[in-house]
Design an enzyme around this catalytic site. Structure first.
Site, short mmCIF file in Angstrom:
data_model
loop_
_atom_site.label_atom_id
_atom_site.label_comp_id
_atom_site.label_asym_id
_atom_site.label_seq_id
_atom_site.Cartn_x
_atom_site.Cartn_y
_atom_site.Cartn_z
N ASP A 195 0.85 -1.21 0.00
CA ASP A 195 0.00 0.00 0.00
C ASP A 195 0.88 1.25 0.00
O ASP A 195 0.83 2.07 0.91
CB ASP A 195 -0.95 0.00 1.21
CG ASP A 195 -0.22 0.08 2.56
OD1 ASP A 195 -0.81 0.62 3.52
OD2 ASP A 195 0.95 -0.37 2.65
N ASP B 292 6.75 1.35 1.86
CA ASP B 292 6.48 0.32 0.84
C ASP B 292 7.29 0.61 -0.42
O ASP B 292 7.84 -0.29 -1.05
CB ASP B 292 5.01 0.32 0.44
CG ASP B 292 4.03 0.12 1.56
OD1 ASP B 292 3.82 1.06 2.33
OD2 ASP B 292 3.49 -0.99 1.69
N ASN C 285 -2.46 2.89 3.37
CA ASN C 285 -1.92 4.22 3.71
C ASN C 285 -2.72 5.34 3.03
O ASN C 285 -2.94 6.39 3.62
CB ASN C 285 -0.45 4.31 3.27
CG ASN C 285 0.46 3.52 4.17
OD1 ASN C 285 0.31 3.52 5.39
ND2 ASN C 285 1.41 2.81 3.58
N THR D 88 2.79 -6.04 2.75
CA THR D 88 3.29 -4.96 3.61
C THR D 88 2.23 -3.89 3.86
O THR D 88 2.55 -2.75 4.19
CB THR D 88 4.54 -4.30 2.99
OG1 THR D 88 4.16 -3.68 1.75
CG2 THR D 88 5.65 -5.30 2.76
N PHE E 238 -0.77 -0.37 12.42
CA PHE E 238 -1.68 0.08 11.36
C PHE E 238 -2.20 -1.05 10.47
O PHE E 238 -3.42 -1.16 10.25
CB PHE E 238 -0.98 1.14 10.50
CG PHE E 238 -1.82 1.67 9.36
CD1 PHE E 238 -1.64 1.19 8.07
CD2 PHE E 238 -2.79 2.64 9.58
CE1 PHE E 238 -2.41 1.67 7.01
CE2 PHE E 238 -3.57 3.13 8.53
CZ PHE E 238 -3.38 2.64 7.24
N ASN E 239 -1.31 -1.86 9.89
CA ASN E 239 -1.75 -2.86 8.91
C ASN E 239 -2.78 -3.82 9.50
O ASN E 239 -3.75 -4.20 8.85
CB ASN E 239 -0.56 -3.66 8.38
CG ASN E 239 0.35 -2.85 7.48
OD1 ASN E 239 -0.09 -1.85 6.89
ND2 ASN E 239 1.60 -3.24 7.39
N HIS F 112 9.77 0.39 8.11
CA HIS F 112 8.97 -0.82 8.34
C HIS F 112 9.07 -1.85 7.21
O HIS F 112 9.58 -2.95 7.41
CB HIS F 112 7.50 -0.44 8.53
CG HIS F 112 7.23 0.62 9.55
ND1 HIS F 112 7.39 0.44 10.90
CD2 HIS F 112 6.80 1.89 9.39
CE1 HIS F 112 7.07 1.55 11.54
NE2 HIS F 112 6.70 2.45 10.66
N ASP F 113 8.55 -1.51 6.06
CA ASP F 113 8.30 -2.53 5.04
C ASP F 113 9.55 -3.15 4.43
O ASP F 113 9.55 -4.35 4.10
CB ASP F 113 7.39 -1.96 3.94
CG ASP F 113 6.01 -1.63 4.48
OD1 ASP F 113 5.34 -0.75 3.93
OD2 ASP F 113 5.60 -2.27 5.48
O1 RIB Z 1 2.57 0.32 10.76
C1 RIB Z 1 3.45 0.41 9.66
C2 RIB Z 1 2.83 -0.17 8.44
O2 RIB Z 1 1.63 0.53 8.11
C3 RIB Z 1 3.72 -0.03 7.20
O3 RIB Z 1 3.46 -1.08 6.31
C4 RIB Z 1 3.27 1.26 6.61
O4 RIB Z 1 3.52 1.35 5.20
C5 RIB Z 1 1.79 1.19 6.85
O5 RIB Z 1 1.22 0.40 5.82
CA CA Z 2 2.80 -0.55 4.04
#
Ligand code: RIB
Ligand code: CA
Length: 319
Positions: A15, A20, A45, A131, A173-174, A247-248
Site C-alpha cells: 500500500d 512500501d 496508507n 506490507t 496500522f496494517n 517498516h516494510d
Molecule cells: O505500521 C506500519 C505499516 O503501516 C507499514 O506497512 C506502513 O507502510 C503502513 O502500511
Molecule cells: Ca505498508
C-alpha cells in the site's frame, strides 16, 4: 536464520506509502534473488487509486517495466477504510516526483491474479510478501482455499508486541485496518514470518544512509531521499527520534539476508471484537497459552547490516 538464500518466486502486496516504495525499490534491485511474479496493491496508507499508481511509479523509476502491477481491494473485508495521510501525505509518497506512470495497470483484479498464480504454482510454491492491510491475501484464501499449498511462506510486515501500537495504544496500522483479514492469514496454516514494529523500530532512518543516498547519481536514489526526508518528519516528532522506522523493507531484507534477523516461533492471535484493542496482536512469546506456534515472530535485527544491504542494493541503480 535458516531460510536458504536462493532465487525465489514472490508476489509483493503493498500500500505505497514511502516505506512500501523503498521496499519495492530494494526488491526490484535484487533480480538474482527475487523473481517478482507481480506486485498487487491494496487500500491502506492512501486509497487504492493512489497505492496502485505509486507502485507503478516505483517500477518505472527502477526500470522494471517487466513486473506487472495489479489493483486489489479498495476497502477492508468488513470495515470502513482507515488511511494514514497524516504520515504519508496526500499522495502516499510525498517527497517523490509524481507523474502518470509509464508502467500500465493490469486489467485483472489482484485477488484473481493471486489465486490463479498460486493454483498454478505446482512444485515451486510462491512466497507472499504483504506490507499493507492483509485484505487481498485474505480475500484470495477465502475465494479459493486450494491456493494454500501454492504458498511457500508469507513474510509480512505488521503487528507489535513490546513496541506497542502506532495507530492505537494496542494496534499496528496494517493489522488495525483489517483485523478480520489478519485473523484469516494468521490461521491459514502456511509458514508465516512476521516483521513487527518490534524490529522496524530498530531500523530508524538516520543521516548516515541519507547521506550515502545523496551521494548516488541515480534517479532512484534522489527519489528515495525525497521520500525518506518527508517520511522522517512525522515519526521524528512523534517518537523524538532522528528519523522514521523503515517498516516494510524489513520483509525483503529478511528474504535477502535472513541472518540479519532473530525470531522466535510463537502463537500469534489478533483481536477483532474489542473496539478498544481492535487489531492487537497477542503474541505468546513465552508459550503460556499452550497453543502451537503459527508464526516466526522477528524481534531483533542488525541495523548496520540492514542499512548496508539497503544502500548496496539501491546503489545498483545507475544514473
Ligand atoms: O505500521 C506500519 C505499516 O503501516 C507499514 O506497512 C506502513 O507502510 C503502513 O502500511
Ligand atoms: Ca505498508
Amino acid at each position: 536464520m535458516s531460510e536458504a538464500n536462493t532465487t525465489r518466486r514472490i508476489i509483493i502486496d503493498c500500500d505505497p506509502g514511502q516505506d512500501d516504495a523503498v521496499m519495492l525499490l530494494l526488491a526490484l534491485a535484487s533480480p538474482e534473488a527475487l523473481d517478482i511474479l507481480g506486485i498487487t496493491t491494496v487500500a491502506g496508507n492512501v486509497p487504492l487509486d493512489l497505492t496502485q499508481r505509486n507502485a507503478r511509479l516505483m517500477c518505472e523509476f527502477a526500470g522494471r517495466h517487466d513486473v506487472p502491477v495489479f489493483a486489489g481491494c479498495d476497502r477492508p473485508l468488513q470495515r470502513a477504510l482507515v488511511t494514514a495521510e497524516s504520515v504519508h501525505g496526500t499522495t502516499g509518497i510525498d517527497g517523490a516526483s509524481i507523474h502518470r506512470p509509464a508502467v500500465p495497470l493490469q486489467d485483472r483484479h489482484a485477488v484473481d491474479f493471486i489465486v490463479e498464480t498460486l493454483l498454478a504454482a505446482g512444485d515451486d510454491p510462491v512466497t507472499l510478501v504483504p506490507t499493507g492491510p492483509l485484505t487481498n491475501i485474505a480475500a484470495a484464501i477465502e475465494a479459493d482455499p486450494r491456493i494454500l499449498p501454492g504458498i511457500r511462506r508469507i513474510v509480512m510486515m505488521g503487528g507489535a508486541m513490546r513496541e506497542g501500537g502506532n495507530t492505537t495504544p494496542s494496534a499496528e496500522f496494517n493489522i488495525y485496518v483489517d483485523p478480520e483479514a489478519a485473523e484469516i492469514v494468521l490461521g491459514c496454516g502456511r509458514p508465516l514470518t512476521i516483521a513487527p514494529l518490534d524490529v522496524s523500530h530498530q531500523v530508524v532512518v538516520t543521516h548516515e544512509p541519507l547521506d550515502a543516498l545523496r551521494a548516488m547519481p541515480s534517479r532512484v536514489a534522489a527519489e528515495t531521499v525525497g521520500m525518506l526526508e518527508f517520511f522522517n518528519r512525522y515519526d521524528s516528532e512523534k517518537y523524538g527520534t532522528e528519523g522514521a522506522p523503515l517498516h516494510d523493507p524489513c520483509t525483503i531484507a529478511y528474504l535477502l539476508a535472513p541472518e540479519l534477523f532473530e525470531g522466535k516461533l510463537c502463537h500469534v492471535a489478533v483481536e477483532t471484537g474489542s473496539a478498544l484493542t481492535r487489531g492487537h496482536t497477542a503474541v505468546d512469546f513465552w508459550g503460556v497459552t499452550g497453543h502451537p506456534p503459527n508464526a516466526l515472530w522477528l524481534h531483533r535485527v542488525d541495523p548496520a547490516g540492514f542499512f548496508a544491504l539497503l544502500i548496496e542494493r539501491l546503489g545498483r541503480y545507475d544514473g
